[in-house]
Enzyme design. Sequence first.
Site, short mmCIF file in Angstrom:
data_model
loop_
_atom_site.label_atom_id
_atom_site.label_comp_id
_atom_site.label_asym_id
_atom_site.label_seq_id
_atom_site.Cartn_x
_atom_site.Cartn_y
_atom_site.Cartn_z
N CYS A 196 0.85 -1.30 -0.07
CA CYS A 196 -0.04 -0.14 0.02
C CYS A 196 0.83 1.36 0.08
O CYS A 196 0.31 2.31 -0.35
CB CYS A 196 -1.05 -0.12 1.18
SG CYS A 196 -0.23 -0.26 2.67
N CYS A 351 3.23 1.98 11.58
CA CYS A 351 2.99 2.35 10.18
C CYS A 351 1.37 2.67 9.92
O CYS A 351 1.03 3.21 11.08
CB CYS A 351 3.51 1.10 9.22
SG CYS A 351 2.78 -0.33 9.47
#
Lengths: 393, 102
Positions: A196, A351
Amino acid sequence: MATTAEPVSVNLSNDEIMRYSRHLIIPEVGIEGQRKLKAARVLMIGAGGLGAPVALYLAAAGVGTLGVVDYDTVDFTNLQRQVIHGTGDVGRLKLESARNTITEINPNVKVVGYAEKLTSENALQIFKDYDLVVDGTDNFPTRYLVNDACVLTGIPNVYASIFRFEGQASVLALPDGPCYRCWYPEPPPPGLVPSCAEGGVLGVLPGIMGTLQAMETIKLILGIGQPLKNRVMLFDALQMKFRELKLRKNPDCPVCGTHPTIKHLIDYQEFCGMRAVEEAQPVPEIAGMKQITALELKDEIDAGKPLVIVDVREPNEYQICRIPNSILIPLGELPKRAHELSPEQDIVVHCKMGGRSAQALDYLQKSGFKKVRNLEGGILAWSDEVDPSVPKY
Amino acid sequence: MAVKVYIPTPLRPYTDRKDAVEVSGSDVGEVLQQLVSSHPQLKSHLFTAEGKLRSFVNVYLNDEDIRYTGAEKTPVKPSDTLSIVPSIAGGSPASACCCSRC
Ligand SMILES: [Zn+2]
């Protein structure tokens, strides 16, 4: 296919003649062509980025029956590119939102909805009622499923796919034409598909590729021009360049070749190596990985515990949102920047959702860092549990 | 002699974001070897551990798929362009992601 010169029994009302007058005065379309459009049954796989412009233009052009397979609901992140849906549609089935828009554009179109996942069990049953399939899927298992189902049923597949600023389009599974497997015999393993951090798509791109699909669909229905057969069109938006590559039917293709080995639909999740991924731990399994929840992290910060919070996302993600006092070291830069950290420090890596930071933790542990923990659920969990003012993306 | 190699978006992180690089070699195989030796991170994306070109990465010499022209033995000329064309799928993390949680 209902695209040949067979007499079309449908008729156009005076209102329809008025509506389609700019088609009717083109010799290549005319009344006969417009009747073919009205008689045509097109199945769209997906009402997302590619499906949106396809549906809008096919509806406006007067395609009589539009099947839409989509079980997803509209969310805010769709609106940047899926122009068939509006802000007020968030939370609704995409299928129902698309049906509304299509009917508003052209009430003469019959919309047939399938609010279900396309599977090996239902695909052939759904496909048999259509003349053409428009593939607007965004994942490999469905891509191969649509391809094989088109080959097995003899229904052409108007294909496109997109990535960031780049698109591909072709018309596959035409008689004597190649299929997707002729081009790409196998999907990439999940680990090599961009993550992603590398994903995303510029919203106009599916608009361009989807309108190419709509154009090819209409040409096939009318039987005019040269279809995008035996070739693939590549589009690079940044260079504003179209490039055409040759695409050949592979005689050894397992589904459309001279000695096919795939004679019925298979398990596409397994074929694409997804089974193992889905069943795996949500976070890659890493020996000795310690996790910390967003609330625990907040408590430790509030208690004044000395912590180093390392954000391993990309700089553009860091600009969207961040946890206070975190330092940014993108995962890819960690090997050359790990010296900025001390092995004795208490480190929390995070993250977006916890996947990349698990890799970072693994790297740091192997490099001798002893006190590293992973923020479970990443910054999204922080937004949910600690600070709702942190935007989600 | 150098040919131009087009790098697709998903692989540009491994070529310093460049969309094309000039690489020398007399056939496709040499050009690809030269490419991965100057951009080592590309290697695992283009080749299997056994050194075979991956089946989901298509290589075109000009507009022709090298599988039909002699594969990596296909000779190249300086005016040629080589394109690496991987299969792509959407831009949404849920479907195109390497892990289920990033
Ligand atoms: Zn085939």
